[in-house]
Design a protein around this motif. Structure first.
Motif, PDB file in Angstrom:
ATOM      1  N   PHE A 171     -29.826   7.427  31.588  1.00 53.71           N
ATOM      2  CA  PHE A 171     -31.206   7.588  31.137  1.00 53.71           C
ATOM      3  C   PHE A 171     -31.196   7.821  29.637  1.00 53.71           C
ATOM      4  N   LYS A 172     -32.365   7.725  29.042  1.00 61.61           N
ATOM      5  CA  LYS A 172     -32.440   7.915  27.599  1.00 61.61           C
ATOM      6  C   LYS A 172     -32.480   9.398  27.257  1.00 61.61           C
ATOM      7  N   ASN A 173     -31.734   9.755  26.255  1.00 59.83           N
ATOM      8  CA  ASN A 173     -31.743  11.118  25.746  1.00 59.83           C
ATOM      9  C   ASN A 173     -33.139  11.442  25.205  1.00 59.83           C
ATOM     10  N   PRO A 174     -33.725  12.561  25.625  1.00 57.06           N
ATOM     11  CA  PRO A 174     -35.033  12.923  25.064  1.00 57.06           C
ATOM     12  C   PRO A 174     -34.958  13.242  23.569  1.00 57.06           C
ATOM     13  N   GLU A 175     -33.770  13.518  23.073  1.00 54.72           N
ATOM     14  CA  GLU A 175     -33.592  13.870  21.669  1.00 54.72           C
ATOM     15  C   GLU A 175     -33.287  12.622  20.842  1.00 54.72           C
ATOM     16  N   VAL A 176     -33.895  12.523  19.658  1.00 52.68           N
ATOM     17  CA  VAL A 176     -33.605  11.391  18.765  1.00 52.68           C
ATOM     18  C   VAL A 176     -32.406  11.751  17.903  1.00 52.68           C
TER      19      VAL A 176
END
Length: 527
Positions: A79-84
RNA sequence: CCCUGCGUAGCUCAGUUGGUUAGAGCGCCUGAUUGUGGUUCAGGAAGUCACUAGUUCGAAUCUAGUCGCGGGGACCA
């Protein structure tokens, strides 16, 4: 038409476990940790040190390519990391756009699907912390030996018994050695570990082969591209499951499975199929390692890689033989290939030879409980250099299941000593007694349930928890400075010898002075 | 994803060629038990027969679809 909103309103929250995951009760936990502790002790005795790594890793570091969109790709939870975070280049520097701004992105994270790829990440990161990047090409990569256990995650589409989406592995690996002695050692470690766990000699066998022999042989037969080679290995890997004839069909024209499913073949030409089948067939009977080596030489394979593979097997045999690891524990099986693509040399697999009768009365086998091999390309895409490595892994859950199915699991552990509740005023006294017992090394519990008034409930609770003793202290006992100790374990054992309740109770209850309680219980629990 | 079987109480299962009010064992709860787990005995609670639609005077039973579970296969770093 019922609209979406109506359906949405009916939605509720129900306590439910995610499919393919499981809750582990005290008895399974007991077994699982016995496996981990016993094997870990053996690993440690060989000099492997205990490491842990996180469950989440950057998807690219695990060596899997990024999933499309946010979906689970090829069996990996991603899944995509919520953090940029900044996007990096291969040299570790931050990627910048035309305006010299750092490119930021929500990067893909994956849950680890084994313990080997996080090992590669750790090893690579360790080197980068210690050495400058340009040094890596000039130096001999350092040796690193670690063991690790923990859960790994795979998105299995079809779940079958004993196959979960979360399961534990127990790995040990050598990174930074090309010495085949390390491979011989892997076999010994596996054997020692399984015996430490409690598997009797001859109930399992470590099977060893070397990928180089088969790949060299295939090259000599004219198989040029890696993909075909990979496919052939994949099909041969099914040998145990479907047998030689069906393997041959899958290599060639394909077959129709008993279930009716069409399995399409690789379409290799007949001559090649026959050569490969003959090769496997020649080794289908288990024999002495030295005989297998002789047979391999007789094939007279000219290919260099195959020759190298055979030489490595000779070395492995000489080490094992010098240490009396004979064919009872380790055998050579040139038809063993292991499905995974990344193995480059020796491969190992432990097969359980035990069988059990399932609920339908059918005799079944557990089969493979450990696997491993040499993988020389593991950190290549992280560091750009080849680092030879070899190791193996025990499937903890598989093994636990094996032990349970073959009735080798340890008996259920006793619960704590149980202090029954009679009187609110005596609560401090119960706590004091419990504390003294704990100080004396006895696991002790005071009852806090909401139906304290009912002695029957308390007894049922203690019974359910497999408590060996119940300590009863009412007002009378407290005043007299004694406790009534009831032996639940004995009570269970002699239950069928008594019909009269009073007589039975006299047998299992005893009054003990509070001051002597700890000694009395310790004495009783010894036997 | 493909083939196949199954779905009736908390669990394991009966339930006749479609026929009135759906059963058993185990488990659970209450009591005999006046401070006490086993055994015994007496009593009790609990099921929209997975769901939806259809066939029929009538469906747990027949048909279709949906969902869930099992078995086999394909895939599997």
């Amino acid at each position: 038409m019922a609209n979406k909103k109506q359906v949405e309103n009916k939605r509720g929250t129900v306590a439910r476990k995610v499919k393919g995951f499981r809750d582990i009760d005290p008895s399974l936990n007991q077994l699982k940790w016995k496996i981990i502790n016993s094997a870990g002790q053996v690993y440690k005795s060989y000099g492997f040190e205990h490491w842990d790594t996180p469950i989440l890793e950057y998807a690219d570091c695990l060596g899997k390519y990024l999933p499309d969109d946010d979906t689970v790709d090829k069996g990996v939870y991603s899944f995509k990391n919520p953090e940029v975070e900044p996007v990096l280049r291969a040299d570790g520097s931050e990627l910048r756009d035309e305006d010299a701004h750092v490119v930021m992105e929500n990067q893909h994270l994956s849950m680890r699907y084994d313990l080997t790829s996080p090992l590669a990440r750790r090893y690579a990161e360790g080197l980068l912390e210690k050495y400058q990047r340009h040094m890596l090409n000039q130096m001999k990569p350092p040796l690193f030996r670690r063991y690790q256990f923990g859960p790994v995650y795979r998105y299995e589409i079809k779940l079958s018994p004993g196959r979960f989406r979360e399961f534990w592995q127990l790995d040990f690996d050598n990174v930074g050695t090309n010495d085949v002695a390390a491979d011989a050692e892997v076999c010994m470690v596996l054997s020692d570990a399984l015996e430490a766990i409690g598997l009797p000699r001859k109930s399992y066998v470590v099977k060893v082969n070397n990928r180089k022999i088969l790949t060299g042989y295939l090259k000599e037969l004219g198989v040029k591209d890696d993909l075909t080679e990979q496919n052939i290995i994949r099909v041969i890997d099914k040998m145990d499951k479907i047998g030689l004839d069906k393997v041959a069909l899958e290599l060639g024209i394909g077959r129709t499975d008993d279930s009716g499913a069409e399995v399409k073949g690789l379409g290799l030409d007949e001559k090649l199929v026959r050569s490969v089948a003959d090769f496997i067939k020649g080794f289908s009977i288990q024999r002495k390692r030295k005989e297998v080596l002789t047979d391999l030489r007789k094939l007279d394979i000219q290919n260099e890689i195959a020759q190298e593979g055979i030489q490595e097997m000779v070395k492995i045999d000489s080490i094992l033989s010098a240490l009396d690891f004979d064919e009872e524990r380790v055998i050579f099986d040139p038809s063993l290939v292991r499905g995974l693509a990344y193995y480059t040399g020796p491969v190992y697999e432990v097969e359980s030879l035990q069988s059990y009768i399932d609920s339908k009365g059918v005799e079944r086998r557990i089969g493979s409980i450990c696997g491993g091999g040499r993988y020389d390309g593991l950190v290549e895409n992280l560091l750009g250099i080849k680092v030879p490595a070899t190791g193996a892994s025990i499937g903890v859950d598989r093994l636990a299941e094996l032990l349970m199915l073959t009735n080798q699991a340890p008996k259920r552990k006793d619960g704590p000593v149980f202090i029954a509740y009679f009187d609110e005023e005596l609560m401090p006294h119960y706590q004091k007694v419990a504390r003294d017992l704990r100080t004396a090394g006895i696991e002790t519990e005071v009852y806090y349930g909401m139906d304290k008034k009912k002695m029957k409930k308390q007894m049922a609770y203690a019974d359910d928890k497999n408590c060996p003793f119940v300590v009863l202290i009412g007002a009378n006992e407290a005043e007299a400075g004694i406790a009534t100790v009831k032996n639940l374990k004995l009570g269970k054992e002699i239950a069928d010898k008594f019909t009269d309740k009073k007589e039975w109770m006299e047998q299992v209850q005893k009054e003990v002075l509070i001051g002597e309680l700890a000694d009395y219980l310790n004495e009783q629990m010894k036997g």
